[in-house]
Design a protein around this motif. Sequence first.
Motif, short mmCIF file in Angstrom:
data_model
loop_
_atom_site.label_atom_id
_atom_site.label_comp_id
_atom_site.label_asym_id
_atom_site.label_seq_id
_atom_site.Cartn_x
_atom_site.Cartn_y
_atom_site.Cartn_z
N CYS A 174 -54.04 10.06 -51.62
CA CYS A 174 -54.52 9.47 -52.89
C CYS A 174 -55.67 8.48 -52.76
O CYS A 174 -56.59 8.51 -53.60
N PRO A 175 -55.67 7.57 -51.77
CA PRO A 175 -56.81 6.64 -51.70
C PRO A 175 -58.16 7.33 -51.63
O PRO A 175 -59.10 6.95 -52.35
N ASN A 176 -58.29 8.37 -50.81
CA ASN A 176 -59.56 9.09 -50.70
C ASN A 176 -59.86 9.88 -51.97
O ASN A 176 -61.01 9.96 -52.41
N ALA A 177 -58.81 10.48 -52.56
CA ALA A 177 -59.00 11.24 -53.80
C ALA A 177 -59.48 10.32 -54.92
O ALA A 177 -60.32 10.71 -55.74
N LEU A 178 -58.97 9.09 -54.94
CA LEU A 178 -59.39 8.12 -55.95
C LEU A 178 -60.85 7.73 -55.72
O LEU A 178 -61.66 7.70 -56.65
N LYS A 182 -61.69 12.49 -57.48
CA LYS A 182 -60.92 13.72 -57.70
C LYS A 182 -59.72 13.43 -58.60
O LYS A 182 -59.18 14.33 -59.24
N ILE A 183 -59.30 12.17 -58.61
CA ILE A 183 -58.26 11.72 -59.54
C ILE A 183 -58.70 10.39 -60.15
O ILE A 183 -59.54 9.69 -59.59
N ASP A 184 -58.10 10.06 -61.29
CA ASP A 184 -58.40 8.79 -61.95
C ASP A 184 -57.36 7.72 -61.64
O ASP A 184 -57.61 6.52 -61.80
N GLY A 185 -56.18 8.17 -61.21
CA GLY A 185 -55.12 7.23 -60.88
C GLY A 185 -53.97 7.94 -60.20
O GLY A 185 -53.89 9.17 -60.20
N ASP A 199 -56.06 0.35 -48.59
CA ASP A 199 -57.13 1.31 -48.27
C ASP A 199 -57.90 1.69 -49.52
O ASP A 199 -59.13 1.76 -49.53
N ALA A 200 -57.15 1.96 -50.60
CA ALA A 200 -57.79 2.34 -51.86
C ALA A 200 -58.67 1.20 -52.37
O ALA A 200 -59.83 1.42 -52.77
N ALA A 201 -58.15 -0.02 -52.34
CA ALA A 201 -58.89 -1.19 -52.85
C ALA A 201 -60.12 -1.51 -52.02
O ALA A 201 -61.11 -2.05 -52.53
N ASN A 202 -60.07 -1.19 -50.73
CA ASN A 202 -61.20 -1.48 -49.84
C ASN A 202 -62.29 -0.43 -49.92
O ASN A 202 -63.41 -0.65 -49.44
#
Length: 315
Positions: A174-178, A182-185, A199-202
């Motif tokens: 999910c972090p990379n997809a976000l 590729k995804i919104d959430g 990871d997502a936030a960084n």
Amino acid sequence: MKKLLSGIIGSAILASSALAYQYITIGTGGVTGVYYPTGGAICRMMNKVKKTTGIKCSVESTGGSVYNINNIKNGELDFGIAQSDVVYQAYNGTGKFKGKAYKGLRVVMSIHPELLTFVVRKDSGIKKLTDIAHKRINIGNPGSGNEATVNLLFSQSPLNKIHFIKEGLKAAECPNALKDKKIDGYFYMVGHPTANIKDAANSTAIDLINIDGPAAQKLVREKPYYAFGVIPAGMYKGVNHDTKTYGVKAILVTNNKMSEKAVYSMVKAILDNFSKFKRLHPAYKHLTKQDLLKGFDHKIMHPGAVKAFKEAGLL
């Protein structure tokens, strides 16, 4: 001769002293998760008072909730950590324990929350749950507990009527997809802080969305294994507000054959050193003593735990 005799006597005293200890083991989870350091934190509290209690505690890395309960049942483990919904299923013979109710299971206490978390890209336009219309949202990979939890939430609210694109990615994707849009959430049931959301936030600007409306309130009211919790502001880069949500709790369990003394000593050691315990892992930072009693049916508490909590004025 006197020295030899003295040495023999000394060795005998040490041996008898070692034999006098009761040894207990706590089953946890993988070494990179939160369960393993949680078991270590509990053992650290216990081992500080071992001379008084006569109990030594050790921790074991295991396969997690279901494994721990099964191995408490067959006598391979003394204590274990498990999700509150899994504890409920095991005692009542539902879910993964369908037809195999374990009525000998006993709860010692709750520990940290594992909260249903809705992570969104900040530029997605999602400010509340109802903003998911026509967005690409990951609810969890097919057959996962994550997917089941989100579907249950949606089934209890008008969200079920909102059209959005459901994705079935694993949490690790999910972090990379976000970041790659590729995804919104994505929804993720997890203890905080977690490397996944860090990871997502960084890698992209994120926000966390409150999950505390009527549907969530209904679920927490009706399901004894759910409890509300807060993801504090500042835990993740760019998220400067508290996030209200709900989820399961990590529950410390044992069986009805475990001595009252062992369970009482364990709970008392944590309650008496609670501020020190909270500093042993970031997931405990905002714990209160009252939180240790949330997320499970008090009818299946071990008598040793009941005694300790009553003495502390919490029951």
